[in-house]
Enzyme design. Structure first.
Site, PDB file in Angstrom:
ATOM      1  N   GLU A   1      -4.724 -14.194  -5.995  1.00  0.00           N
ATOM      2  CA  GLU A   1      -4.562 -13.645  -4.645  1.00  0.00           C
ATOM      3  C   GLU A   1      -4.703 -14.750  -3.610  1.00  0.00           C
ATOM      4  O   GLU A   1      -5.479 -15.687  -3.809  1.00  0.00           O
ATOM      5  CB  GLU A   1      -5.643 -12.603  -4.372  1.00  0.00           C
ATOM      6  CG  GLU A   1      -5.577 -11.406  -5.287  1.00  0.00           C
ATOM      7  CD  GLU A   1      -6.577 -10.363  -4.851  1.00  0.00           C
ATOM      8  OE1 GLU A   1      -6.219  -9.542  -3.995  1.00  0.00           O
ATOM      9  OE2 GLU A   1      -7.703 -10.372  -5.350  1.00  0.00           O
TER      10      GLU A   1
ATOM     11  N   LYS B   1     -12.077   3.281  -8.335  1.00  0.00           N
ATOM     12  CA  LYS B   1     -12.958   2.271  -8.880  1.00  0.00           C
ATOM     13  C   LYS B   1     -13.808   1.624  -7.768  1.00  0.00           C
ATOM     14  O   LYS B   1     -13.413   1.733  -6.622  1.00  0.00           O
ATOM     15  CB  LYS B   1     -12.155   1.216  -9.630  1.00  0.00           C
ATOM     16  CG  LYS B   1     -11.309   0.314  -8.693  1.00  0.00           C
ATOM     17  CD  LYS B   1     -10.854  -0.912  -9.387  1.00  0.00           C
ATOM     18  CE  LYS B   1     -11.562  -2.126  -8.901  1.00  0.00           C
ATOM     19  NZ  LYS B   1     -11.191  -2.654  -7.596  1.00  0.00           N
TER      20      LYS B   1
ATOM     21  N   HIS C   1      -8.425  -4.013 -13.773  1.00  0.00           N
ATOM     22  CA  HIS C   1      -7.007  -4.369 -13.739  1.00  0.00           C
ATOM     23  C   HIS C   1      -6.597  -5.307 -14.887  1.00  0.00           C
ATOM     24  O   HIS C   1      -5.617  -5.060 -15.585  1.00  0.00           O
ATOM     25  CB  HIS C   1      -6.645  -5.037 -12.416  1.00  0.00           C
ATOM     26  CG  HIS C   1      -7.026  -4.233 -11.208  1.00  0.00           C
ATOM     27  ND1 HIS C   1      -6.993  -2.862 -11.184  1.00  0.00           N
ATOM     28  CD2 HIS C   1      -7.438  -4.604  -9.961  1.00  0.00           C
ATOM     29  CE1 HIS C   1      -7.370  -2.429  -9.987  1.00  0.00           C
ATOM     30  NE2 HIS C   1      -7.650  -3.469  -9.234  1.00  0.00           N
TER      31      HIS C   1
ATOM     32  N   LYS D   1       1.788   0.344 -11.057  1.00  0.00           N
ATOM     33  CA  LYS D   1       2.810  -0.634 -10.677  1.00  0.00           C
ATOM     34  C   LYS D   1       3.977  -0.556 -11.663  1.00  0.00           C
ATOM     35  O   LYS D   1       3.764  -0.534 -12.875  1.00  0.00           O
ATOM     36  CB  LYS D   1       2.226  -2.054 -10.676  1.00  0.00           C
ATOM     37  CG  LYS D   1       1.227  -2.302  -9.544  1.00  0.00           C
ATOM     38  CD  LYS D   1       0.734  -3.728  -9.555  1.00  0.00           C
ATOM     39  CE  LYS D   1      -0.434  -3.946  -8.611  1.00  0.00           C
ATOM     40  NZ  LYS D   1      -0.098  -4.252  -7.247  1.00  0.00           N
TER      41      LYS D   1
HETATM   42  C1  BG6 Z   1      -8.371  -4.048  -5.742  1.00  0.00           C
HETATM   43  C2  BG6 Z   1      -9.509  -5.019  -5.556  1.00  0.00           C
HETATM   44  O1  BG6 Z   1      -8.651  -3.150  -6.775  1.00  0.00           O
HETATM   45  O2  BG6 Z   1      -7.188  -4.778  -6.076  1.00  0.00           O
HETATM   46  C3  BG6 Z   1      -9.175  -6.023  -4.467  1.00  0.00           C
HETATM   47  O3  BG6 Z   1     -10.678  -4.293  -5.186  1.00  0.00           O
HETATM   48  C4  BG6 Z   1      -7.863  -6.709  -4.754  1.00  0.00           C
HETATM   49  O4  BG6 Z   1     -10.213  -6.988  -4.321  1.00  0.00           O
HETATM   50  C5  BG6 Z   1      -6.774  -5.676  -5.061  1.00  0.00           C
HETATM   51  O5  BG6 Z   1      -7.508  -7.475  -3.620  1.00  0.00           O
HETATM   52  C6  BG6 Z   1      -5.496  -6.349  -5.536  1.00  0.00           C
HETATM   53  O6  BG6 Z   1      -4.495  -5.391  -5.638  1.00  0.00           O
HETATM   54  P1  BG6 Z   1      -2.944  -5.786  -5.446  1.00  0.00           P
HETATM   55  O7  BG6 Z   1      -2.218  -4.513  -5.725  1.00  0.00           O
HETATM   56  O8  BG6 Z   1      -2.802  -6.257  -4.044  1.00  0.00           O
HETATM   57  O9  BG6 Z   1      -2.684  -6.855  -6.441  1.00  0.00           O
END
Ligand code: BG6
Length: 481
Positions: free
Chosen positions: A215, A147, A239, A181
């Site tokens: 995040e 993506k 997501h 996940k």
């Molecule tokens: C990615 C995004 O797809 O997913 C990022 O481009 C983001 O910006 C990341 O930080 C988050 O993934 P995870 O697995 O760390 O929650």
């Protein structure tokens, strides 16, 4: 995890010396290798446009690999694995420049080929065209697309159309790593393998659903990509919508890829579109300013990207509905942001209040909450009211029944990419998006994008929960942790 071995393969990673490849893709292969799931007949060819310094590349790779494992790596295992990795410089996307790759692949013509495109989607078309013109695609080949797949419905349709000239849909694997996940997959198990919840999984019993992906990190070194993308396209379009699909879909009749994907598609097609009139009250966007997270002072988004006029959002909160029988008038709240107080992702199912209250003195509303914590600590928590022991009538306290994955299982939690690469090698598309799912997601996102510029950009201090609470639906209290 099963260690059924994988048939011989060549994995060709375009963007092979890029950040995602070093941080996630190659360490995932390594972890499957030390778990003996890859037999000795495989090669990982990392394509780079600029570099052919294989020794330096492998050295750097080892620090990323070391960070991905729990125990110390035995040097012989590390060397054994690295012997399967190769750095190949291909400066231009032309048949001439692909000749060395062709030579390598033809020397193992009976091995399956996985072309992993970890490059911007604008490059997908040319790469696929050149692979086809170089006669490198056969019936055993697969293509993996990272993506974001375009930046609009139109561009995503164009990408799908060019890819389909080189690969059949059953050879195309569109990755959304959230589907890899363990806890995200567990949503299906929780719903469809346990009698208790599915009976109550509808508008009659559920007041609202909240999905959060918060995040702590900022944009890190991805300013160029992120500033053109923003949280809506970077996180919500893929997501968060994929999590929403798993929470809201009807039970598929089996786990075949198209059966599951048909059900997810129905959810995406039932999402209520936004209009110019209702978007203002249901969508919030924000951008982080300076602040403190865990006692560390952090910069604002504008300072991070060194571009002081940017209006790109790093936070989005959305209230939406799924217009079908099961979810009639049940709000779904989606929220994601960078530089928030804590890193966590969860799904909160808020059940309705009991139809009749026989405990008039209770200070607590008689309702339950199911929290599905996706990360960082994976657990399921059922919040229920309990009587506080002792005389003097009924006094209640909400207490949690907790199922902690770490306590319940001895197995190590594999990274999402490990599961996904094994599924790709086995040809199982269940956890990958089909082109029509992607297009349905884009259609809904475009109903927001159409008025995006008109929405105010709310600044929020780093280390907070963002501006959602103040602006979106005052009746809804975001559950935070
Ligand atoms: C990615 C995004 O797809 O997913 C990022 O481009 C983001 O910006 C990341 O930080 C988050 O993934 P995870 O697995 O760390 O929650």
């Amino acid at each position: 995890m099963s260690t059924r071995q994988i048939k011989p393969f060549n994995a060709i990673i375009f963007g092979g010396d890029g950040d995602l490849s070093k941080r996630k893709i190659i360490p995932a292969f390594f972890n499957r290798f030390i778990d003996c799931q890859l037999n000795m007949s495989f090669k990982i060819i990392c394509v780079s446009r600029k570099s052919d310094d294989e020794a330096a590349f492998k050295k750097e790779l080892m620090t990323f690999i070391a960070a991905s494992v729990d125990n110390e790596i035995q040097p012989d295992k590390q060397n054994e694995f690295l012997a399967h990795v190769e750095l190949l410089k291909i400066p231009e996307t032309t048949v001439k420049d692909y000749s060395q790759l062709a030579k390598i692949l033809r020397s193992q013509s009976e091995w399956q080929r996985v072309f992993y495109l970890s490059v911007p989607s604008t490059a997908f078309g040319e790469i696929c065209k050149t692979l086809k013109a170089s006669s490198l695609i056969n019936h055993m080949s697969k293509v993996v697309l990272e993506k974001p797949l375009g930046n609009s419905l139109k561009s995503s349709k164009e990408i799908n159309a060019t890819i389909s000239k080189a690969f059949k849909e059953k050879q195309v694997f569109r990755i959304d790593h959230y589907l890899g996940k363990e806890t995200v997959q567990n949503i299906m198990v929780l719903r469809f393998a346990n009698h208790l919840f599915e009976r109550a999984w509808n508008a009659e019993n559920i007041e609202s659903v909240q999905i959060t992906v918060a995040e702590r990190l900022g944009v890190e070194k991805r300013a160029g990509y992120y500033d053109k993308t923003g949280a809506l396209l970077d996180m919500v379009q893929n997501h968060l919508l994929q999590i929403l699909c798993l929470v809201a879909m009807e039970p598929p009749s089996n786990l075949k890829p198209d059966t599951v994907r048909n059900e997810k598609l129905k959810v995406l097609e039932s999402l209520r579109f936004f209009t110019k009139n209702n978007v203002q009250n249901n969508v919030v966007k924000g951008q982080y300013t300076r602040g403190t997270i865990d006692e560390d002072k952090v910069n604002s988004y504008l300072e991070d990207i060194e571009e002081y006029n940017s209006e790109t959002e790093t936070f989005v909160a959305i209230k939406t509905y799924i217009d079908n029988w099961r979810w009639k008038n049940t709000p779904f709240y989606l929220r994601t942001g960078k530089r928030m107080k804590k890193r966590y992702s969860d799904v909160v199912i808020n059940f309705k209040t009991m139809p009749h209250n026989i405990f008039p003195d209770s200070k607590h509303p008689l309702k339950n909450k199911l929290i599905i914590r996706l990360q960082p600590e994976e657990r399921i928590e059922l919040v229920q009211l309990s009587k506080i022991p002792g005389p003097g009538g009924y006094r209640f306290k909400p207490i949690s029944l907790k199922l902690d994955f770490v306590d319940s299982f001895n197995e190590r939690m594999p990274d999402a990419y490990e599961r996904l690469i094994i599924d790709i090698l086995r040809g199982n598309q269940t956890l990958f998006m089909r082109h029509d799912e992607l297009e349905a997601a884009w259609k809904w996102i475009e109903s927001i994008k159409a008025v995006w510029k008109e929405l105010p950009l709310n600044l929020y201090e780093s280390g907070t929960w963002g501006p959602g609470d103040q602006v979106l639906d005052k009746a809804h209290k975001w559950q935070t942790n």
